[in-house]
Design a protein around this motif. Sequence first.
Motif, short mmCIF file in Angstrom:
data_model
loop_
_atom_site.label_atom_id
_atom_site.label_comp_id
_atom_site.label_asym_id
_atom_site.label_seq_id
_atom_site.Cartn_x
_atom_site.Cartn_y
_atom_site.Cartn_z
N CYS A 4 -5.24 4.34 5.65
CA CYS A 4 -6.48 4.28 4.87
C CYS A 4 -6.36 3.21 3.79
CB CYS A 4 -6.75 5.64 4.24
SG CYS A 4 -8.20 5.65 3.20
N PRO A 5 -7.21 2.16 3.80
CA PRO A 5 -7.12 1.11 2.79
C PRO A 5 -7.49 1.59 1.40
CG PRO A 5 -9.03 0.78 4.18
CD PRO A 5 -8.27 1.94 4.76
N ALA A 6 -8.13 2.73 1.29
CA ALA A 6 -8.51 3.24 -0.03
C ALA A 6 -7.32 3.85 -0.76
CB ALA A 6 -9.61 4.29 0.11
N LYS A 7 -6.26 4.17 -0.03
CA LYS A 7 -5.08 4.76 -0.66
C LYS A 7 -4.18 3.66 -1.23
CE LYS A 7 -4.44 8.90 2.15
NZ LYS A 7 -3.51 9.58 3.05
N PRO A 8 -3.94 3.67 -2.54
CA PRO A 8 -3.06 2.65 -3.12
C PRO A 8 -1.58 2.90 -2.81
CG PRO A 8 -3.80 4.14 -4.81
CD PRO A 8 -4.51 4.53 -3.54
N THR A 9 -1.24 4.08 -2.30
CA THR A 9 0.16 4.41 -2.04
C THR A 9 0.43 4.41 -0.53
OG1 THR A 9 -0.38 6.75 -2.09
CG2 THR A 9 0.42 5.77 -4.14
N THR A 10 0.14 3.31 0.13
CA THR A 10 0.37 3.20 1.57
C THR A 10 1.86 3.38 1.86
OG1 THR A 10 -1.49 1.72 1.82
CG2 THR A 10 0.14 1.70 3.57
N ASN A 11 2.16 4.17 2.83
CA ASN A 11 3.53 4.47 3.20
C ASN A 11 4.18 3.23 3.81
OD1 ASN A 11 5.87 5.30 4.58
ND2 ASN A 11 5.02 7.33 4.93
N ARG A 12 5.25 2.73 3.17
CA ARG A 12 5.91 1.52 3.66
C ARG A 12 6.51 1.71 5.05
NH1 ARG A 12 8.65 3.41 -0.74
NH2 ARG A 12 10.62 4.42 -0.29
N GLN A 13 6.93 2.91 5.39
CA GLN A 13 7.47 3.16 6.72
C GLN A 13 6.37 3.04 7.78
OE1 GLN A 13 10.84 3.65 7.42
NE2 GLN A 13 10.13 3.24 9.49
N ALA A 14 5.16 3.48 7.44
CA ALA A 14 4.03 3.35 8.37
C ALA A 14 3.68 1.89 8.59
CB ALA A 14 2.82 4.12 7.84
N VAL A 15 3.78 1.06 7.56
CA VAL A 15 3.50 -0.37 7.71
C VAL A 15 4.51 -0.99 8.68
CG1 VAL A 15 3.41 -2.59 6.51
CG2 VAL A 15 2.40 -0.57 5.46
N TRP A 16 5.78 -0.61 8.54
CA TRP A 16 6.80 -1.10 9.47
C TRP A 16 6.54 -0.60 10.89
CZ3 TRP A 16 10.49 -4.54 10.33
CH2 TRP A 16 11.34 -4.33 11.40
N ASP A 17 6.35 0.71 11.02
CA ASP A 17 6.22 1.33 12.34
C ASP A 17 4.99 0.87 13.11
OD1 ASP A 17 8.53 2.79 11.87
OD2 ASP A 17 7.45 4.61 11.28
N LYS A 18 3.86 0.73 12.42
CA LYS A 18 2.59 0.48 13.10
C LYS A 18 2.18 -0.99 13.11
CE LYS A 18 0.83 5.05 12.11
NZ LYS A 18 -0.28 5.84 11.56
N PHE A 19 2.80 -1.82 12.28
CA PHE A 19 2.36 -3.20 12.22
C PHE A 19 3.50 -4.20 12.40
CE2 PHE A 19 1.23 -7.00 9.63
CZ PHE A 19 0.26 -7.49 10.48
#
Length: 66
Positions: A4-19
């Motif tokens: 969710c781009p509205a969340k300022p606390t994006t999970n860094r592990q999710a950024v690695w895993d999904k992108f």
Amino acid sequence: MDICPAKPTTNRQAVWDKFISQNDQIFLVLCGHNWSSTTVTGVSNGENLRIDNNAFGHPVYQVLSD
């Protein structure tokens, strides 16, 4: 990605895993954040290099510098 781009606390592990790990064209990630702690000589304590393989088996260099 379903982050969710509205969340300022994006999970860094999710950024690695999904992108990052799923994109064979990404070979370098530059990171940083505000860190005020230094050694006695004024050198930043917040420097690091990490190398992980993406889903294609190629290295992704992750460089942190404050």
